[in-house]
Design a protein around this motif. Structure first.
Motif, PDB file in Angstrom:
ATOM      1  N   VAL A 179       0.829  -1.201   0.000  1.00 31.53           N
ATOM      2  CA  VAL A 179       0.000   0.000   0.000  1.00 31.53           C
ATOM      3  C   VAL A 179       0.868   1.258   0.000  1.00 31.53           C
ATOM      4  CG1 VAL A 179      -1.776   1.295   1.229  1.00 31.53           C
ATOM      5  CG2 VAL A 179      -1.856  -1.211   1.200  1.00 31.53           C
ATOM      6  N   ILE A 180       0.502   2.192  -0.866  1.00 29.54           N
ATOM      7  CA  ILE A 180       1.059   3.540  -0.875  1.00 29.54           C
ATOM      8  C   ILE A 180      -0.102   4.457  -0.511  1.00 29.54           C
ATOM      9  CG2 ILE A 180       2.100   5.355  -2.289  1.00 29.54           C
ATOM     10  CD1 ILE A 180       3.069   3.079  -4.169  1.00 29.54           C
ATOM     11  N   TYR A 181       0.107   5.287   0.507  1.00 24.49           N
ATOM     12  CA  TYR A 181      -0.958   6.120   1.069  1.00 24.49           C
ATOM     13  C   TYR A 181      -0.684   7.571   0.720  1.00 24.49           C
ATOM     14  CZ  TYR A 181      -3.498   8.471   4.960  1.00 24.49           C
ATOM     15  OH  TYR A 181      -4.301   9.270   5.737  1.00 24.49           O
ATOM     16  N   THR A 182      -1.730   8.332   0.422  1.00 23.32           N
ATOM     17  CA  THR A 182      -1.530   9.774   0.284  1.00 23.32           C
ATOM     18  C   THR A 182      -2.505  10.549   1.169  1.00 23.32           C
ATOM     19  OG1 THR A 182      -1.480  11.679  -1.203  1.00 23.32           O
ATOM     20  CG2 THR A 182      -2.951   9.884  -1.810  1.00 23.32           C
ATOM     21  N   GLY A 183      -1.981  11.566   1.789  1.00 25.65           N
ATOM     22  CA  GLY A 183      -2.768  12.450   2.635  1.00 25.65           C
ATOM     23  C   GLY A 183      -2.560  13.899   2.243  1.00 25.65           C
ATOM     24  N   THR A 184      -3.359  14.788   2.802  1.00 28.70           N
ATOM     25  CA  THR A 184      -3.277  16.204   2.443  1.00 28.70           C
ATOM     26  C   THR A 184      -3.797  17.055   3.587  1.00 28.70           C
ATOM     27  OG1 THR A 184      -3.991  17.877   0.848  1.00 28.70           O
ATOM     28  CG2 THR A 184      -5.598  16.177   1.393  1.00 28.70           C
ATOM     29  N   PHE A 185      -3.336  18.294   3.643  1.00 27.37           N
ATOM     30  CA  PHE A 185      -3.902  19.273   4.565  1.00 27.37           C
ATOM     31  C   PHE A 185      -4.940  20.162   3.880  1.00 27.37           C
ATOM     32  CE2 PHE A 185       0.388  18.620   6.581  1.00 27.37           C
ATOM     33  CZ  PHE A 185      -0.072  18.033   7.751  1.00 27.37           C
ATOM     34  N   SER A 186      -5.271  19.859   2.626  1.00 23.83           N
ATOM     35  CA  SER A 186      -6.173  20.743   1.876  1.00 23.83           C
ATOM     36  C   SER A 186      -7.571  20.784   2.469  1.00 23.83           C
ATOM     37  CB  SER A 186      -6.266  20.301   0.410  1.00 23.83           C
ATOM     38  OG  SER A 186      -5.029  20.501  -0.234  1.00 23.83           O
ATOM     39  N   LYS A 187      -8.015  19.692   3.073  1.00 25.25           N
ATOM     40  CA  LYS A 187      -9.376  19.648   3.599  1.00 25.25           C
ATOM     41  C   LYS A 187      -9.446  20.022   5.075  1.00 25.25           C
ATOM     42  CE  LYS A 187     -10.391  17.806  -0.415  1.00 25.25           C
ATOM     43  NZ  LYS A 187     -10.798  18.686  -1.514  1.00 25.25           N
ATOM     44  N   THR A 188      -8.338  19.924   5.789  1.00 27.64           N
ATOM     45  CA  THR A 188      -8.367  20.207   7.228  1.00 27.64           C
ATOM     46  C   THR A 188      -7.751  21.562   7.571  1.00 27.64           C
ATOM     47  OG1 THR A 188      -6.352  18.876   7.374  1.00 27.64           O
ATOM     48  CG2 THR A 188      -8.412  17.825   8.021  1.00 27.64           C
ATOM     49  N   VAL A 189      -6.824  22.050   6.738  1.00 31.38           N
ATOM     50  CA  VAL A 189      -6.203  23.364   7.017  1.00 31.38           C
ATOM     51  C   VAL A 189      -6.624  24.309   5.884  1.00 31.38           C
ATOM     52  CG1 VAL A 189      -4.100  24.608   7.620  1.00 31.38           C
ATOM     53  CG2 VAL A 189      -4.304  22.182   8.197  1.00 31.38           C
ATOM     54  N   VAL A 190      -5.868  24.363   4.812  1.00 28.04           N
ATOM     55  CA  VAL A 190      -6.253  25.145   3.625  1.00 28.04           C
ATOM     56  C   VAL A 190      -5.685  24.454   2.391  1.00 28.04           C
ATOM     57  CG1 VAL A 190      -6.373  27.424   4.724  1.00 28.04           C
ATOM     58  CG2 VAL A 190      -4.190  26.626   3.767  1.00 28.04           C
ATOM     59  N   PRO A 191      -6.338  24.663   1.224  1.00 30.82           N
ATOM     60  CA  PRO A 191      -5.816  24.039   0.001  1.00 30.82           C
ATOM     61  C   PRO A 191      -4.564  24.707  -0.557  1.00 30.82           C
ATOM     62  CG  PRO A 191      -8.170  24.562  -0.223  1.00 30.82           C
ATOM     63  CD  PRO A 191      -7.682  25.238   1.019  1.00 30.82           C
ATOM     64  N   SER A 192      -4.476  26.032  -0.437  1.00 33.38           N
ATOM     65  CA  SER A 192      -3.530  26.715  -1.315  1.00 33.38           C
ATOM     66  C   SER A 192      -2.132  26.852  -0.754  1.00 33.38           C
ATOM     67  CB  SER A 192      -4.061  28.069  -1.778  1.00 33.38           C
ATOM     68  OG  SER A 192      -3.522  28.378  -3.045  1.00 33.38           O
ATOM     69  N   LEU A 193      -1.851  26.256   0.402  1.00 33.31           N
ATOM     70  CA  LEU A 193      -0.437  26.056   0.703  1.00 33.31           C
ATOM     71  C   LEU A 193       0.101  24.892  -0.123  1.00 33.31           C
ATOM     72  CD1 LEU A 193      -0.274  26.634   4.576  1.00 33.31           C
ATOM     73  CD2 LEU A 193       0.595  28.139   2.796  1.00 33.31           C
ATOM     74  N   ARG A 194      -0.782  24.076  -0.690  1.00 28.46           N
ATOM     75  CA  ARG A 194      -0.404  22.937  -1.542  1.00 28.46           C
ATOM     76  C   ARG A 194       0.585  22.021  -0.837  1.00 28.46           C
ATOM     77  NH1 ARG A 194      -3.669  21.740  -3.276  1.00 28.46           N
ATOM     78  NH2 ARG A 194      -3.077  20.662  -5.162  1.00 28.46           N
ATOM     79  N   VAL A 195       0.169  21.484   0.294  1.00 28.19           N
ATOM     80  CA  VAL A 195       1.019  20.540   1.023  1.00 28.19           C
ATOM     81  C   VAL A 195       0.248  19.243   1.243  1.00 28.19           C
ATOM     82  CG1 VAL A 195       2.374  20.065   3.103  1.00 28.19           C
ATOM     83  CG2 VAL A 195       2.318  22.382   2.148  1.00 28.19           C
ATOM     84  N   GLY A 196       0.739  18.192   0.600  1.00 27.89           N
ATOM     85  CA  GLY A 196       0.254  16.839   0.811  1.00 27.89           C
ATOM     86  C   GLY A 196       1.445  15.928   1.039  1.00 27.89           C
ATOM     87  N   TRP A 197       1.185  14.632   1.169  1.00 30.56           N
ATOM     88  CA  TRP A 197       2.297  13.713   1.398  1.00 30.56           C
ATOM     89  C   TRP A 197       1.949  12.313   0.916  1.00 30.56           C
ATOM     90  CZ3 TRP A 197      -0.892  15.707   5.133  1.00 30.56           C
ATOM     91  CH2 TRP A 197      -1.620  14.808   5.917  1.00 30.56           C
ATOM     92  N   ILE A 198       2.999  11.541   0.683  1.00 26.47           N
ATOM     93  CA  ILE A 198       2.878  10.122   0.340  1.00 26.47           C
ATOM     94  C   ILE A 198       3.598   9.336   1.429  1.00 26.47           C
ATOM     95  CG2 ILE A 198       3.408   8.332  -1.353  1.00 26.47           C
ATOM     96  CD1 ILE A 198       3.616  10.486  -3.491  1.00 26.47           C
ATOM     97  N   VAL A 199       2.983   8.240   1.880  1.00 22.12           N
ATOM     98  CA  VAL A 199       3.649   7.323   2.804  1.00 22.12           C
ATOM     99  C   VAL A 199       3.688   5.952   2.144  1.00 22.12           C
ATOM    100  CG1 VAL A 199       3.670   6.325   5.120  1.00 22.12           C
ATOM    101  CG2 VAL A 199       2.657   8.583   4.751  1.00 22.12           C
ATOM    102  N   GLY A 200       4.851   5.317   2.161  1.00 23.93           N
ATOM    103  CA  GLY A 200       4.960   3.994   1.562  1.00 23.93           C
ATOM    104  C   GLY A 200       6.287   3.345   1.897  1.00 23.93           C
ATOM    105  N   PRO A 201       6.535   2.177   1.331  1.00 27.23           N
ATOM    106  CA  PRO A 201       7.803   1.488   1.551  1.00 27.23           C
ATOM    107  C   PRO A 201       8.969   2.388   1.129  1.00 27.23           C
ATOM    108  CG  PRO A 201       6.224   0.028   0.467  1.00 27.23           C
ATOM    109  CD  PRO A 201       5.625   1.403   0.461  1.00 27.23           C
TER     110      PRO A 201
END
Lengths: 404, 404
Positions: free
Chosen positions: B236-258
């Protein structure tokens, strides 16, 4: 899954995923005492920190502009910044409007998007010899087949080899890695060659403003528009950035081209990361609208003096058989070592034996590398440090010339 | 060059470049008086503007941190943010370290990069039915051949059709567009199916924190790590973001994986746009390290109340034959209209005749669309406006049911 299981799933894509020597090496360069003549990082001592902080406070200090700054932006870019850029490009001799502009995360993303629009696996991609390593890594993702961009229609072997290609890439102003600048006749000849081949041309204008002597030469985009009556009729797509004149980490660059092509690139932007940060675009607009001229003057002063100092140090310390370019702008000097001497090996030894970071030239060729080459940057080290680095490098190359 | 000349150069790529109905439509929605139940934009009235302004002032106010914020960042992401995210993912039951994390420009860029790593033209890409339209647009760029993700190994037709696929994509928590949540047994069954097919699974966790009722279910990433002994061994490769909980336009998300997969994705990031803005990563870290819990509580309160209100309005105003999901979280409700009624046509008429923006469901299927579907979002409109919008929509659907 094991690493082998993963590799089975993405093995067919690995030609797309190649480490950039330069950025991988940057991680090794953290140790203190290294003289940095390798990467082309701008000197953070001259970043306009106060202007950026003031701009951020203004943008976020008012409820209406803060909402725009923090919400999803339009994929094509923040309209007021695009309007400003249309005027800026006009000052460079390019008549265009906001429909000719897409905002990107620096010009690197422009290279990625243009590659994505044009290149299928095996498609011909013509580049200068040598060329920017970051562009090669961007085009690699689309599994291009590389060839050399002809200098003119008279360059028959390159013209014959370039038949059927889709796209050419050139950095006419102080290109990375050589620092050299194409003359106006050279630009005209390149446009002739592109027309005869029927290819699109991607022009990298990232160093256009960093000129320390001589006179501006119109961009390929401007020259082509003069020929065809406007950029909507031309074959040139131009990319610019504020990374070298303001700061890199707001990640604001742009693409200028024919409106129908920009519309396709907007769709690519949308699918790729939706939009560039509205906050960063708004901060950048606040900084450049009154401050760009001053920042360009500052950069020219600092980097121009460092270039002069590096050229003098090369004259003072390089052994016989080493030659170099004399750039009128940009951030780089390109060395040609004696035939048979390996620039990559010299770079490794410079770091290990002399605490000097430089970049071997082979990485800047996608095919048929000239290995007796090396790139130096004068952007980051102080004049004093760079002189000392060149002295050590000259001594190393002198030892290598006699087989030590 | 003419438009035809350009199209000749990029015609073979046009299947990669498809307009997203939703974002294209957003441009049409600027006129005043529209009730917005279409796009899933977060409500800017609740953006933490002061916290972001304070964070920007702190980051830029000190010379050392400003240099880091404004210089080129590491392609893998700002290390302190990665360290914080490792702890955050740990709180979600995922043991990981910074080598398991790549920072991206929102989670949209994660979808693009994972597609780029795995998909060659014609490769099998398995998605939920229906699925997130933005993911389809990202995968389109790599010319995937779409199929349906099996619900379990017992789902024999989907298992047979999925043989040879490379990648699956799922949003187990309150997925866009249906708003539904996979139960733990459903997640286990999906992992069984993925294992039997030998595919990698991309998990979209962008709504994970937006739960308004019920209990958290571990992510696919966490469940797979429990099975295999750690995320480095998982699929599994997971992706998360702060766009829905903080703000979209800082454009900060992340991937977690092996870690070996993350190393490949870092090279893709480097070639694609070098790095996510260091300034934005540093601002985001300042905001979330003390403030994320409060922002999540606020979002749950606001969006949970809007969900309740929308569900009540649907019960009050929808005609017979219309059914809908009852999401425990996220931003969406999915409507199923009577057989034969076209959700896309209903969406067009809702905008034209009732000033209500909704999205027809067909766009959320890459193949074999169920056209009698529609997506509503409760993120942006006030409760009062949404109730009025639902009332008008219900009246329209009642008219359409009798052929008007």
């Amino acid at each position: 899954m094991t690493v082998q299981d993963w590799e089975r799933l993405y093995a067919s894509r690995m030609s797309r995923v190649v480490a950039s020597d330069i950025r991988e090496r940057m991680k090794l360069l953290g140790r203190p005492g290294i003289i940095h003549l390798g990467g082309g990082l701008p000197d953070p001592a001259f970043f306009p920190r106060a202007a950026i902080a003031d701009a951020a406070a203004r943008v976020l200090g008012e409820a209406g502009s803060a909402r725009t700054a923090l919400q999803y932006a339009a994929s094509e870019g923040h309209r007021p910044l695009k309007d400003w850029l249309a005027g800026y490009m006009g000052s460079l001799g390019v008549a265009c409007g906001p429909d000719n502009i897409l905002i990107t995360n620096g010009s690197q993303q422009a290279l990625d998007f243009v590659g994505r629009l044009f290149l299928s696996p095996g498609d011909g991609m013509l580049v200068e010899r040598p060329t920017f390593i970051g562009a090669l890594r961007a085009f690699d993702a689309y599994e291009a087949r590389y060839g050399w961009l002809p200098a003119s229609p008279a360059d028959r072997p390159a013209m014959a080899a370039g038949r059927g290609a889709k796209l050419g890439y050139a950095g006419p102003d102080f290109r990375n890695p050589t620092g050299t600048c194409m003359t106006r006749p050279e630009r005209e000849a390149l446009l002739d060659a592109a027309a005869e081949l029927g290819i699109a041309l991607l022009e990298d204008g990232c160093y256009e403003k960093l000129r320390y002597e001589g006179s501006d030469v119109p961009s390929l985009l401007a020259l082509e528009a003069q020929r065809t009556g406007g950029i909507d009729q031309g074959r040139v797509i131009y990319t610019g950035t504020f990374s070298k004149t303001v700061v890199p980490s707001l990640r604001v660059g742009w693409i200028v081209g024919p409106a129908p092509v920009i519309r396709k690139l907007v769709l690519i932007k949308q699918a790729s990361d939706l939009a560039t940060s509205a906050l960063n675009q708004m901060i950048m607009l606040e900084v450049v609208k009154d401050g760009l001229d001053g920042l360009v003057r500052q950069a020219r002063g600092i980097y121009g003096a460092r270039r002069d100092s590096m050229l003098q140090a090369l004259a003072d310390h390089m052994p016989a058989g080493v030659s170099w370019t004399r750039p009128e702008g940009g951030l780089y000097v390109w060395l040609t070592l004696p035939p048979g001497m390996d620039g990559g090996l010299a770079a490794e030894r410079a770091l290990a034996e002399a605490d000097v970071s430089v970049v071997g030239g082979a990485s800047f060729y996608p095919i048929e590398s000239d290995r007796n080459t090396m790139r130096l940057s004068f952007s980051l080290a102080s004049e004093e440090d760079a002189r000392e680095g060149i002295r050590r490098l000259g001594a190393l190359l002198a030892r290598m010339a006699v087989g030590q």
